[in-house]
Scaffold this active site. Sequence first.
Site, short mmCIF file in Angstrom:
data_model
loop_
_atom_site.label_atom_id
_atom_site.label_comp_id
_atom_site.label_asym_id
_atom_site.label_seq_id
_atom_site.Cartn_x
_atom_site.Cartn_y
_atom_site.Cartn_z
N GLU A 63 0.94 -1.24 0.06
CA GLU A 63 -0.06 0.10 0.15
C GLU A 63 0.81 1.22 -0.02
OE1 GLU A 63 -2.66 -0.66 3.09
OE2 GLU A 63 -4.07 -2.09 1.96
N GLU A 77 -5.82 -7.75 -1.85
CA GLU A 77 -6.66 -7.55 -0.68
C GLU A 77 -7.84 -7.03 -1.24
OE1 GLU A 77 -5.09 -5.16 2.58
OE2 GLU A 77 -3.28 -6.14 2.42
#
Length: 426
Positions: A231, A351
């Site tokens: 991320e 995810e």
Amino acid sequence: MNSPMDQNNAPTTETKRAPRSQRLRFGIAAAVVAAAAVGGTVTAFAVNNNSDGQSATTTTTTSAAKASGAGAEGPLSTKKGDIVDSDGKKVVLTGVNWFGFETGTYAPHGLWTRSWESMLDQMAKQGFNTMRLPYANDMFKSSAKPDGIDYHKNPDLKGLTPQQIMDKIVKGATDRGIRVILDQHRPDQYGQSELWHSQSLSEKQWMDDWVKLAKRYKNNDRVIGADLHNEPRGQATWGDGNPKTDWQLAATKAGNAIHKVNKNWLIFVEGTDRHKNEQFWWGGDLQGVKKHPVKLNEPNKVVYSAHDYGPGVYNQNWFMAKDFPKNMPAIWEKHWAYIKKQNIAPLLLGEFGGKKTAGKSSEAVWQNALMDYLKKHQISYTYWTWNPDSGDTGGVLKNDWKTIDKNKMKMLAKYQTPLLEAKKGK
């Protein structure tokens, strides 16, 4: 994303910061688990109740129709929008995340309740052919000590370092036919970092650790690659040439360094949280790939990876649109799915998740719409998460760390491809 201690991955704006995620509370809980270890035994902490409204159930096997293609043994590569095996046949990864190595336990969570082998047996039984395994770089330090493990249930882990426990988990998973993606999730146990380097982790150490892992698992073809940094966001840029912030540039350097010692690995490159002035989920925006793709010296090894979440994490405007969920494919295609649809490169949705998968709530509707979309376009995924102790998503396992959430598996089983054949004895 939402392993304990992490802040919300929702985008921020000039005028409003997204609400704090529930997952922060589990950072405290994880610390309690680590501190509670006495004589190798811990007392499991309470987690949020599952909101699907299901009573406790026993483990079930998946029964839905499978997509084709577990793939052959050997290293994987890419061909246009597909991952392919050593025979050039298409491979689709349909897996799950199991976190813990990136926290203060320096071991996968749940081992205070049951054995690691029973956990992997159950994961394979549910049909997951891939495991994304998050870690923090400080687990490799000599000072890092595993915690949160019941050694009566896991006697073979006693006295091992976190790295040696990772070796056990990786071998155990791959022996069962589950491919493994390693994920650099945090620099240290205390939280994620915007960039691949931080105050506690230099860029050199980040790359050196990847090279060591690539060497360590080189002889296991079922360890398929590196999710280079979890991320990227905030300061992270894409393609602007700034060596301190350009994630596309850093991913290229790291991928080439890994391939000098292990040419077989796929290099999974996540997006950032923005494109120009437009905000999106942390790690979820891959619009920069159009003009600035990651080009490695070793051809056909880049897989782009996005993260995407629902209203249970943050209630974006698009979840409240009148045409929801019909509006969602256009949003996905703008930010990440175009890469697969246009055959630019393969894509992994690394995810996504949420507590509600059944009923008429916007979260349940969103999750099922996304699963249908992934199946329609044969996009690989690793669901967040196996663990129940993800504060804002829950897990495939319920709070007892043993019972399967039937509604989640019903949804996930709609789109699963086969595992590789288990090795002898498994």
